[in-house]
Scaffold this motif. Structure first.
Motif, short mmCIF file in Angstrom:
data_model
loop_
_atom_site.label_atom_id
_atom_site.label_comp_id
_atom_site.label_asym_id
_atom_site.label_seq_id
_atom_site.Cartn_x
_atom_site.Cartn_y
_atom_site.Cartn_z
N THR A 187 -3.09 0.37 -3.71
CA THR A 187 -2.28 -0.83 -3.55
C THR A 187 -1.74 -1.23 -4.91
O THR A 187 -2.32 -0.91 -5.96
N THR B 119 0.81 -5.21 2.60
CA THR B 119 -0.60 -5.42 2.94
C THR B 119 -0.73 -6.90 3.27
O THR B 119 -0.04 -7.73 2.70
N ARG C 254 0.87 -1.18 0.00
CA ARG C 254 0.00 0.00 0.00
C ARG C 254 0.90 1.22 0.00
O ARG C 254 1.90 1.28 0.71
N GLU D 110 -1.67 7.93 -2.55
CA GLU D 110 -1.81 7.47 -1.17
C GLU D 110 -2.99 6.52 -1.05
O GLU D 110 -4.07 6.75 -1.60
N ASN D 111 -2.76 5.41 -0.34
CA ASN D 111 -3.74 4.34 -0.08
C ASN D 111 -4.02 3.44 -1.28
O ASN D 111 -4.80 2.50 -1.16
#
Length: 181
Positions: free
Chosen positions: A144, A180, A134, A141-142
């Protein structure tokens, strides 16, 4: 003075470690260098070093290089051990003593000295090619993605991110991604 010359012929200049009050390493270095100069001992006490390393630090998502003492409370001195040099070092303000067995200072071996000053290994990461990560910051940002390349020298990873059904490769710092599970 003949005794000192005879001693110098049989001995060699070596690295010794002196103990100081913690936080006084820089003052001890300056004071010792002044004492060496004032006593005209530059041939006998040739170098004074504080072992430091450069460390990359990340604060507020900004990476910066800082210097950190490797051995807080210690200073290294390259010297010919004689009664006179021992006296000058031992009586320098802030010095609490030499490192060694009993009252006898023990010189560092070349291997020990090199291990203190050799370059450190690059950043080691547990992220591997094929891992899902991630992204922690920036425009993505955020998101994956899957790691497709790792460059240990530049400390960068290439991550393939899917956006609008299209794969896009993004190069990021190793500190900008996380596994993750």
């Amino acid at each position: 003075m003949a005794g000192l010359t005879e001693m110098a012929d049989h001995e060699e200049i070596k690295w010794y470690v002196i103990h100081t009050y913690s936080g006084y390493e820089n003052k001890v270095k300056v004071n010792l260098e002044k004492s060496v100069e004032n006593n005209h001992m530059q041939d006998l006490i040739t170098e004074v070093r504080i072992p430091i390393e450069e460390v990359e630090e990340i604060k507020n998502n900004k990476r910066r290089t800082v210097q950190r003492k490797l051995l807080p409370g210690y200073v290294m001195v390259k010297m010919l051990m004689t009664n006179e040099t021992w006296f000058v070092v031992r009586n320098t303000r802030g010095v609490t003593g030499f490192v060694g067995a009993g009252n006898k200072p023990t010189p560092l071996s070349e291997t020990d000295f090199a291990s203190v000053f050799e370059p450190k290994t690059p950043l080691v990461t547990d992220i591997m090619v094929g891992d899902t990560v991630r992204i922690l910051s920036g425009v993505l940002e955020n998101f994956t993605g899957r790691v497709t390349k790792i460059d240990d020298v530049t400390e960068k990873v290439t991550v393939t991110v899917t956006m609008a059904n299209k794969d896009t490769d993004v190069e990021l710092g190793m500190d900008e991604v996380i596994h993750t599970n």
